[in-house]
Enzyme design. Structure first.
Site, PDB file in Angstrom:
ATOM      1  N   HIS A  44      22.299  64.292  23.403  1.00  0.00           N
ATOM      2  CA  HIS A  44      23.705  64.680  23.553  1.00  0.00           C
ATOM      3  C   HIS A  44      24.607  63.491  23.201  1.00  0.00           C
ATOM      4  O   HIS A  44      24.367  62.360  23.644  1.00  0.00           O
ATOM      5  CB  HIS A  44      23.951  65.133  25.000  1.00  0.00           C
ATOM      6  CG  HIS A  44      25.246  65.815  25.194  1.00  0.00           C
ATOM      7  ND1 HIS A  44      26.448  65.134  25.260  1.00  0.00           N
ATOM      8  CD2 HIS A  44      25.556  67.133  25.339  1.00  0.00           C
ATOM      9  CE1 HIS A  44      27.432  65.984  25.457  1.00  0.00           C
ATOM     10  NE2 HIS A  44      26.912  67.212  25.506  1.00  0.00           N
ATOM     11  N   TYR A  78      19.495  66.370  26.686  1.00  0.00           N
ATOM     12  CA  TYR A  78      20.351  65.362  27.325  1.00  0.00           C
ATOM     13  C   TYR A  78      20.300  64.051  26.548  1.00  0.00           C
ATOM     14  O   TYR A  78      21.339  63.446  26.252  1.00  0.00           O
ATOM     15  CB  TYR A  78      19.880  65.182  28.767  1.00  0.00           C
ATOM     16  CG  TYR A  78      20.191  63.861  29.416  1.00  0.00           C
ATOM     17  CD1 TYR A  78      21.435  63.613  29.989  1.00  0.00           C
ATOM     18  CD2 TYR A  78      19.220  62.856  29.512  1.00  0.00           C
ATOM     19  CE1 TYR A  78      21.709  62.414  30.628  1.00  0.00           C
ATOM     20  CE2 TYR A  78      19.480  61.659  30.144  1.00  0.00           C
ATOM     21  CZ  TYR A  78      20.729  61.438  30.696  1.00  0.00           C
ATOM     22  OH  TYR A  78      20.993  60.256  31.323  1.00  0.00           O
TER      23      TYR A  78
END
Length: 109
Positions: free
Chosen positions: A80, A77
């Site tokens: 990303h 995450y």
């Protein structure tokens, strides 16, 4: 005590810069919430403003909680592109930030 399997919480405490308007803060919050739709590793998002009567907030005004299935998912995450782009805006608008990741534990009494 038992660790909750498959859950890792990512907590962010924030104090926005004085010049950031409420409308801008609302847009930042909507952007944070929308990351759930863009990043599969992010399972949930909750947020709120400090309402503590203890007055121990140390200037932090907003709390953001996201849920992941593993520490590795948080790393994915964080890297990303959608998170990187959003984080640049969020950090630039913040006066103070604190982030903590933890695995929830249930206390059996």
């Amino acid at each position: 005590m038992a660790e909750v399997k498959g859950i890792v919480k990512h907590i962010v405490l924030a104090k926005f810069k004085d010049e950031i308007s409420e409308e801008q803060i609302d847009e930042l919050i909507k952007g944070f919430a929308n990351l759930v739709n863009l990043i599969p590793q992010m399972k949930s998002f909750h947020w709120g403003k400090d309402v503590s009567a203890e007055n121990l907030h140390q200037g932090f005004t907003h709390v953001f909680e996201t849920t992941f299935e593993s520490v590795e998912a948080i790393a994915e995450y964080t890297a990303h592109p959608s998170h990187v782009e959003y984080a640049n805006l969020f950090v630039a608008s913040s006066d103070k930030l604190l982030a903590v990741d933890y695995k929830p534990t249930i206390v059996n009494l």
